[in-house]
Motif scaffolding. Structure first.
Motif, PDB file in Angstrom:
ATOM      1  N   UNK A  55      51.644  31.549 -17.924  1.00  0.00           N
ATOM      2  CA  UNK A  55      52.208  32.424 -18.952  1.00  0.00           C
ATOM      3  C   UNK A  55      52.694  33.722 -18.318  1.00  0.00           C
ATOM      4  N   UNK A  56      53.735  34.326 -18.894  1.00  0.00           N
ATOM      5  CA  UNK A  56      54.565  33.768 -19.960  1.00  0.00           C
ATOM      6  C   UNK A  56      55.468  32.661 -19.412  1.00  0.00           C
ATOM      7  N   UNK A  57      56.137  31.950 -20.286  1.00  0.00           N
ATOM      8  CA  UNK A  57      57.067  30.924 -19.808  1.00  0.00           C
ATOM      9  C   UNK A  57      58.368  31.566 -19.338  1.00  0.00           C
ATOM     10  N   UNK A  58      58.729  32.651 -19.983  1.00  0.00           N
ATOM     11  CA  UNK A  58      59.915  33.411 -19.592  1.00  0.00           C
ATOM     12  C   UNK A  58      59.583  34.892 -19.596  1.00  0.00           C
ATOM     13  N   UNK A  92      66.647  40.224  -6.601  1.00  0.00           N
ATOM     14  CA  UNK A  92      66.415  39.033  -5.790  1.00  0.00           C
ATOM     15  C   UNK A  92      65.064  38.371  -6.078  1.00  0.00           C
ATOM     16  N   UNK A  93      64.225  39.035  -6.890  1.00  0.00           N
ATOM     17  CA  UNK A  93      62.948  38.422  -7.282  1.00  0.00           C
ATOM     18  C   UNK A  93      63.145  37.415  -8.416  1.00  0.00           C
ATOM     19  N   UNK A  94      64.322  37.393  -9.017  1.00  0.00           N
ATOM     20  CA  UNK A  94      64.593  36.449 -10.102  1.00  0.00           C
ATOM     21  C   UNK A  94      64.439  35.022  -9.585  1.00  0.00           C
ATOM     22  N   UNK A  95      63.594  34.260 -10.251  1.00  0.00           N
ATOM     23  CA  UNK A  95      63.279  32.898  -9.806  1.00  0.00           C
ATOM     24  C   UNK A  95      62.313  32.293 -10.813  1.00  0.00           C
ATOM     25  N   UNK A  96      61.990  31.036 -10.592  1.00  0.00           N
ATOM     26  CA  UNK A  96      60.901  30.398 -11.333  1.00  0.00           C
ATOM     27  C   UNK A  96      59.675  30.414 -10.440  1.00  0.00           C
ATOM     28  N   UNK A  97      58.596  30.976 -10.950  1.00  0.00           N
ATOM     29  CA  UNK A  97      57.355  31.082 -10.183  1.00  0.00           C
ATOM     30  C   UNK A  97      56.423  29.967 -10.640  1.00  0.00           C
ATOM     31  N   UNK A  98      56.065  29.111  -9.703  1.00  0.00           N
ATOM     32  CA  UNK A  98      55.266  27.928  -9.991  1.00  0.00           C
ATOM     33  C   UNK A  98      53.844  28.091  -9.460  1.00  0.00           C
ATOM     34  N   UNK A  99      52.913  27.649 -10.239  1.00  0.00           N
ATOM     35  CA  UNK A  99      51.518  27.622  -9.823  1.00  0.00           C
ATOM     36  C   UNK A  99      51.087  26.161  -9.724  1.00  0.00           C
ATOM     37  N   UNK A 100      50.251  25.874  -8.782  1.00  0.00           N
ATOM     38  CA  UNK A 100      49.710  24.524  -8.625  1.00  0.00           C
ATOM     39  C   UNK A 100      48.232  24.625  -8.302  1.00  0.00           C
ATOM     40  N   UNK A 150      48.844  19.686  -8.389  1.00  0.00           N
ATOM     41  CA  UNK A 150      49.360  19.525  -9.747  1.00  0.00           C
ATOM     42  C   UNK A 150      50.031  20.840 -10.144  1.00  0.00           C
ATOM     43  N   UNK A 151      51.270  20.727 -10.583  1.00  0.00           N
ATOM     44  CA  UNK A 151      52.070  21.911 -10.866  1.00  0.00           C
ATOM     45  C   UNK A 151      52.082  22.256 -12.348  1.00  0.00           C
ATOM     46  N   UNK A 152      52.170  23.554 -12.604  1.00  0.00           N
ATOM     47  CA  UNK A 152      52.368  24.037 -13.952  1.00  0.00           C
ATOM     48  C   UNK A 152      53.853  24.078 -14.296  1.00  0.00           C
ATOM     49  N   UNK A 153      54.178  24.487 -15.519  1.00  0.00           N
ATOM     50  CA  UNK A 153      55.576  24.509 -15.962  1.00  0.00           C
ATOM     51  C   UNK A 153      56.388  25.660 -15.399  1.00  0.00           C
ATOM     52  N   UNK A 154      55.712  26.650 -14.834  1.00  0.00           N
ATOM     53  CA  UNK A 154      56.426  27.762 -14.235  1.00  0.00           C
ATOM     54  C   UNK A 154      56.686  28.908 -15.187  1.00  0.00           C
ATOM     55  N   UNK A 155      56.927  30.078 -14.594  1.00  0.00           N
ATOM     56  CA  UNK A 155      57.389  31.261 -15.323  1.00  0.00           C
ATOM     57  C   UNK A 155      58.766  31.612 -14.784  1.00  0.00           C
ATOM     58  N   UNK A 156      59.750  31.628 -15.683  1.00  0.00           N
ATOM     59  CA  UNK A 156      61.100  32.012 -15.266  1.00  0.00           C
ATOM     60  C   UNK A 156      61.216  33.521 -15.365  1.00  0.00           C
ATOM     61  N   UNK A 157      61.378  34.175 -14.222  1.00  0.00           N
ATOM     62  CA  UNK A 157      61.499  35.628 -14.172  1.00  0.00           C
ATOM     63  C   UNK A 157      62.954  36.011 -13.963  1.00  0.00           C
ATOM     64  N   UNK A 158      63.447  36.871 -14.839  1.00  0.00           N
ATOM     65  CA  UNK A 158      64.805  37.398 -14.701  1.00  0.00           C
ATOM     66  C   UNK A 158      64.716  38.918 -14.592  1.00  0.00           C
ATOM     67  N   UNK A 208      61.253  19.562 -17.447  1.00  0.00           N
ATOM     68  CA  UNK A 208      59.837  19.298 -17.208  1.00  0.00           C
ATOM     69  C   UNK A 208      59.404  19.906 -15.877  1.00  0.00           C
ATOM     70  N   UNK A 209      58.082  19.909 -15.662  1.00  0.00           N
ATOM     71  CA  UNK A 209      57.602  20.488 -14.415  1.00  0.00           C
ATOM     72  C   UNK A 209      57.480  19.429 -13.325  1.00  0.00           C
ATOM     73  N   UNK A 210      57.274  19.893 -12.133  1.00  0.00           N
ATOM     74  CA  UNK A 210      57.144  19.012 -10.975  1.00  0.00           C
ATOM     75  C   UNK A 210      55.972  18.054 -11.156  1.00  0.00           C
ATOM     76  N   UNK A 211      56.210  16.794 -10.832  1.00  0.00           N
ATOM     77  CA  UNK A 211      55.100  15.844 -10.859  1.00  0.00           C
ATOM     78  C   UNK A 211      55.195  14.934  -9.646  1.00  0.00           C
ATOM     79  N   UNK A 212      54.047  14.455  -9.226  1.00  0.00           N
ATOM     80  CA  UNK A 212      53.976  13.664  -8.018  1.00  0.00           C
ATOM     81  C   UNK A 212      54.479  12.245  -8.258  1.00  0.00           C
ATOM     82  N   UNK A 213      55.367  11.786  -7.387  1.00  0.00           N
ATOM     83  CA  UNK A 213      55.844  10.402  -7.421  1.00  0.00           C
ATOM     84  C   UNK A 213      54.982   9.515  -6.535  1.00  0.00           C
TER      85      UNK A 213
END
Lengths: 116, 115
Positions: B7-10, B85-93, B105-113, A42-47
């Protein structure tokens, strides 16, 4: 610049045990403080969050945290954990100055595994 | 209501290629943030947009990274000439900035490989 350290990288405990996760930050000014949780898949959520007022804050799912300004700490606690609390926990800080914007500085995270 | 979507998720890309990652913030949120989550570096701030103000780019690791936010809503993070080294999960909030309290509030992220 501010920094955040979380003392434990991994914690393993049994259901009904008490949990305390340490968080210390380095910044001399006023801060906003947060704990975020990331459950598996799951994604980050605030506690919970602290901005001002009562230094003991209560969040979701029975978690609470205490801000101790003199110790630059914001430790997270839960009296009795459940298997569903298995997750990674992140402490975060935002300095209350305009130059910091609203960006968060995160600690390295603590992986908590609760054994049923 | 709808949360932050990404998007994308991966995304798997070859070293040297450019990639674009998209973020749709929560409707009405005035602030948008990009973070990166990687094994060695944890969660790092990259860039922050607030309304019509100039973005805070202080966290971008190199000039290969750029981001824009069109119409005060959707944002695109672009990485040129990707490196491993750019491989990571990129999160938006996103957040609604008002006097005093706010939360991101965070999104689910994009996993970049990057291969």
């Amino acid at each position: 610049a501010q920094s955040v350290s979380q003392h434990n990288h991994h914690v393993i405990l049994s259901e009904a045990a008490s949990l305390e996760l340490g968080c210390n930050y380095s910044y001399g000014g006023t801060v906003n403080l947060f704990w975020y949780v990331q459950y598996p898949g799951q994604h980050l959520q605030l506690l919970l969050k602290y901005f001002s007022g009562d230094p003991l804050v209560k969040g979701i799912k029975g978690f609470e945290a205490e801000f101790i300004k003199s110790k630059f700490s914001f430790n997270l606690r839960k009296p009795s954990v459940q298997w569903s609390d298995t997750a990674e926990y992140f402490c975060a800080v935002n300095a209350k100055i305009k130059a910091a914007g609203n960006k968060l500085t995160f600690g390295g995270g603590t992986r908590v595994l609760v054994k049923p | 209501g709808a949360g932050v979507s990404q998007s994308p998720s991966n995304k798997v890309t070859e070293k040297g290629k450019d990639v674009e990652l998209r973020c749709d913030p929560i409707s009405g949120h005035t602030a948008l943030y990009w973070y990166r989550q990687s094994l060695g570096q944890g969660l790092e701030f990259l860039i922050y947009f607030q309304g019509n103000s100039a973005p805070d780019k202080s966290g971008l690791p190199s000039d290969r990274f750029s981001a824009e936010r069109t119409g005060g809503s959707v944002s695109t993070l672009t990485i040129q000439r990707t490196q491993q080294e750019d491989s990571a999960v990129y999160l938006c909030a996103s957040s609604f900035i008002s006097e005093g309290a706010y939360e991101q509030y965070f999104g689910p992220g994009t996993r970049l490989t990057v291969t």
